[in-house]
Design an enzyme around this catalytic site. Structure first.
Site, PDB file in Angstrom:
ATOM      1  N   ASP A 236      -3.614 -20.304  -4.085  1.00 26.02           N
ATOM      2  CA  ASP A 236      -3.408 -21.043  -2.844  1.00 26.02           C
ATOM      3  C   ASP A 236      -4.340 -22.254  -2.847  1.00 26.02           C
ATOM      4  OD1 ASP A 236      -1.668 -19.026  -2.140  1.00 26.02           O
ATOM      5  OD2 ASP A 236      -3.113 -17.962  -0.891  1.00 26.02           O
ATOM      6  N   ARG A 301      10.120  -6.017   2.381  1.00 29.46           N
ATOM      7  CA  ARG A 301       8.690  -6.289   2.548  1.00 29.46           C
ATOM      8  C   ARG A 301       8.512  -7.623   3.265  1.00 29.46           C
ATOM      9  NH1 ARG A 301       4.705  -8.958  -0.623  1.00 29.46           N
ATOM     10  NH2 ARG A 301       2.665  -8.150  -0.068  1.00 29.46           N
TER      11      ARG A 301
END
Ligand SMILES: C=C1C[C@]23C[C@@]1(O)CC[C@H]2[C@@]12CCC[C@@](C)(C(=O)O1)[C@H]2[C@@H]3C(=O)O
Ligand SMILES: O=C(O)CCC(=O)C(=O)O
Ligand SMILES: [Fe+2]
Length: 375
Positions: A236, A301
């Site tokens: 990230d 999910r």
């Protein structure tokens, strides 16, 4: 006049038209376009009996005051990631965000497309920009929130948008203050105080000097999960990312640059990951976590990532105290928007592309992503 680009405008110079996924629930077999079969990928603790199952991401109790800071420092130096419990974010808020995320992705496809991300935008419904760096499609859907989601939520829920706006605002507030707490604990372990980080604001609460992005992810049930990929390997760009995952496995982190370890869901826990900018700020001492999300055949999910980064205009560079003769300056000064623009072109090679010199010998370099194989 030299104006500072806004986070929402970051991709205006590099627009990308990424086709959205068809309704993934409708497939009984994995289409070839989603078949990632990865002969060269790193082994995973799920599929490879030679990968140690005892290797698990540190779980830290934030209320364990004498020990938590040291455990956090160690986790970030060796893993770049840990799970945290007793973090102070109300579990009811996490549950509400989970229900809201499910409600969003359960909307019919044409309805979700009313809030589609534009090619030059950051916010909205669609596949993450990283999908363009992989030869096959990812088995997921995403929705990105930057600043106010009002415009998009009005299109999705004409009658109920304000309750969802309030919810995401409360989530952002709670996550922002947790990030502030965690950053000071992590920096404190390196001997860094508020005087060393002048952009943190006069009381050090980062309130006026940070920005946040919320990424909602959904990974539908997959007919052939061993051949598919939910979200390809990446780091990230944030300083810190806090990830909430529902009670379903999927997040994997790269350990010592050579094997995938599953981040086992723990009730009420949040996953804390170092992003590229914290790696830069700490002159490479804290490792930016390389991670991916795999899919499964039994349970849908969802995950909710909160990216905490510096405001537009805040320049990040390695903290002076962390630059020494044995650990020379590794990175130049850069803003989040400048970094995101580079990442839009160079993806996993962005950190190494701006590195000023090789990391000190003996230092594990999992952040040299040129070796990350993606199938
Ligand atoms: C601020 C941002 C971080 C992010 C790119 C973005 O502009 C908005 C979404 C974020 C996300 C979510 C999925 C993975 C990721 C790598 C991506 O492609 O979009 C991250 C980006 C990032 O951290 O670089
Ligand atoms: O779904 C996950 O577990 C990972 C999500 C993620 O890495 C991201 O949104 O950046
Ligand atoms: Fe991520």
């Amino acid at each position: 006049m030299n104006t500072i680009p806004k986070l929402t405008d970051v991709y205006k110079t590099h627009p990308l038209d990424i086709p959205t996924n068809k309704n993934l629930d409708s497939f009984e077999q994995l289409p070839d376009t989603y078949d990632w079969i990865q002969p060269d990928s790193f082994p995973s603790s799920l599929t490879d009996p030679n990968v140690s199952l005892s290797d698990s991401v540190p779980l830290i109790d934030l209320s364990d005051l004498p020990n938590a800071p040291h455990l956090i420092g160690n986790a970030l130096k060796t893993w770049g990631v840990f799970q945290v419990i007793n973090h102070g974010v109300p579990i009811s808020l996490l549950n509400s965000m989970e229900s809201f995320t499910n409600a969003l992705f359960d909307l019919p496809s044409p309805h979700k497309l009313k809030a589609a991300r534009t090619p030059d935008g950051v916010a909205g419904y669609g596949l993450p920009r990283i999908s363009t760096f992989f030869p096959k499609r990812m088995w997921s859907e995403g929705f990105t929130i930057v600043g106010s989601p009002l415009e998009h939520f009005q299109k999705l829920w004409p009658d109920e948008y304000s309750k969802y706006c309030d919810l995401t605002e409360e989530y952002s507030r709670e996550m922002g203050s947790l990030c502030g707490r965690l950053i000071w604990l992590a920096l404190g372990e390196l001997g860094i105080t508020q005087e060393d980080v002048n952009w943190a604001g006069s009381n050090g609460d980062f309130k006026t000097s940070t920005n946040a992005v919320i990424q909602l992810n959904s990974y539908p049930i997959c007919p052939d999960p061993d051949r598919a990929m939910g979200l390809g390997a990446h780091t990230d760009s944030s300083l810190l990312t806090i990830l909430y995952q529902n009670n379903s496995r999927g997040l994997q982190v790269l350990r010592e640059g050579n094997r995938w370890v599953m981040v086992e869901p723990v009730n009420g826990a949040l996953v804390v990951q170092v992003g590229d900018l914290l790696h830069i700020l700490t002159n490479g001492l804290y490792l930016s976590s390389v991670h991916q999300a795999v899919v499964n055949q039994t349970q849908k999910r969802i995950s909710i990532a909160y990216f905490f980064g510096p405001s537009e205009g805040v320049e990040i560079s390695p903290i002076n105290k962390l630059v020494t003769p044995t650990r020379p300056l590794l990175y130049p000064t850069i803003t989040w928007t400048e970094y995101l623009r580079k990442k839009a072109k160079l993806f996993n090679n962005t950190l190494s592309s701006i590195r000023l010199c090789a990391p000190p010998s003996g230092v594990l370099d999992i952040n040299d992503h040129s070796e990350v194989k993606v199938g």
